[in-house]
Motif scaffolding. Sequence first.
Motif, PDB file in Angstrom:
ATOM      1  N   ARG A   1      39.022 147.998  36.320  1.00 48.14           N
ATOM      2  CA  ARG A   1      38.197 147.229  35.384  1.00 48.14           C
ATOM      3  C   ARG A   1      39.054 146.519  34.520  1.00 48.14           C
ATOM      4  O   ARG A   1      38.513 145.223  34.205  1.00 48.14           O
ATOM      5  CB  ARG A   1      37.294 148.089  34.538  1.00 48.14           C
ATOM      6  CG  ARG A   1      36.136 148.765  35.383  1.00 48.14           C
ATOM      7  CD  ARG A   1      35.146 149.412  34.587  1.00 48.14           C
ATOM      8  NE  ARG A   1      35.486 150.274  33.144  1.00 48.14           N
ATOM      9  CZ  ARG A   1      36.117 151.600  33.323  1.00 48.14           C
ATOM     10  NH1 ARG A   1      35.823 152.104  34.312  1.00 48.14           N
ATOM     11  NH2 ARG A   1      36.305 151.924  32.099  1.00 48.14           N
TER      12      ARG A   1
ATOM     13  N   LYS B   1      31.215 150.184  36.165  1.00 45.34           N
ATOM     14  CA  LYS B   1      31.272 151.370  35.289  1.00 45.34           C
ATOM     15  C   LYS B   1      31.930 152.286  35.977  1.00 45.34           C
ATOM     16  O   LYS B   1      32.529 153.419  35.620  1.00 45.34           O
ATOM     17  CB  LYS B   1      30.061 151.675  34.394  1.00 45.34           C
ATOM     18  CG  LYS B   1      28.836 152.082  35.359  1.00 45.34           C
ATOM     19  CD  LYS B   1      27.716 152.339  34.121  1.00 45.34           C
ATOM     20  CE  LYS B   1      26.622 152.574  35.076  1.00 45.34           C
ATOM     21  NZ  LYS B   1      25.376 152.631  34.052  1.00 45.34           N
ATOM     22  N   ASN B   2      31.561 152.300  37.396  1.00 42.61           N
ATOM     23  CA  ASN B   2      32.077 153.375  38.292  1.00 42.61           C
ATOM     24  C   ASN B   2      33.466 153.412  38.621  1.00 42.61           C
ATOM     25  O   ASN B   2      33.940 154.361  39.460  1.00 42.61           O
ATOM     26  CB  ASN B   2      31.136 153.805  39.362  1.00 42.61           C
ATOM     27  CG  ASN B   2      29.511 154.211  38.702  1.00 42.61           C
ATOM     28  OD1 ASN B   2      29.489 155.144  37.911  1.00 42.61           O
ATOM     29  ND2 ASN B   2      28.574 153.756  39.402  1.00 42.61           N
TER      30      ASN B   2
ATOM     31  N   LYS C   1      28.184 146.989  33.427  1.00 43.95           N
ATOM     32  CA  LYS C   1      27.219 147.670  34.046  1.00 43.95           C
ATOM     33  C   LYS C   1      27.113 147.831  35.584  1.00 43.95           C
ATOM     34  O   LYS C   1      26.772 148.656  36.142  1.00 43.95           O
ATOM     35  CB  LYS C   1      25.660 147.161  33.646  1.00 43.95           C
ATOM     36  CG  LYS C   1      25.557 147.385  32.222  1.00 43.95           C
ATOM     37  CD  LYS C   1      24.186 146.433  31.798  1.00 43.95           C
ATOM     38  CE  LYS C   1      23.948 146.723  30.240  1.00 43.95           C
ATOM     39  NZ  LYS C   1      22.918 146.033  29.690  1.00 43.95           N
TER      40      LYS C   1
END
Length: 129
Positions: free
Chosen positions: A66, A59-60, A56
């Motif tokens: 990630r 996520k960008n 959360k």
Amino acid sequence: MKKHPFLFCGFTGWCLEILWTGLHSLLRGDPAMKGTTSLLMFPIYGCAALILPAYKKLKNLPTLLRGSLYTAGFYLGEFTSGSILQAFHMCPWDYSGVPHQYKGIIRLDYLPVWFLTGLFFEKILTKSS
């Protein structure tokens, strides 16, 4: 699953480990493909549920970053839990006889496996939440 990501990750991790060890036994010549795990692994795999709140916030970011962060988290979790379990002579894995290992607890050659596993958990956790 929405209420129980820890349980979901614990069971998923068990299944992945049984698949992984079963495939390794086949490569060692065991056509029965016997896969194994340990009850102690359930809470360790359950901690993969932390990927959901991390995602959360991340996520960008690009997928490569990630996945790299999840990999670092897996290595941290594996080393921490393995060190504690090793201190009590309860660690269900021992990598001391293989190359690219550290203190018999983590294998650096598993980096691609942990990278893909982190992204897999991200996908199944975000899809079902």
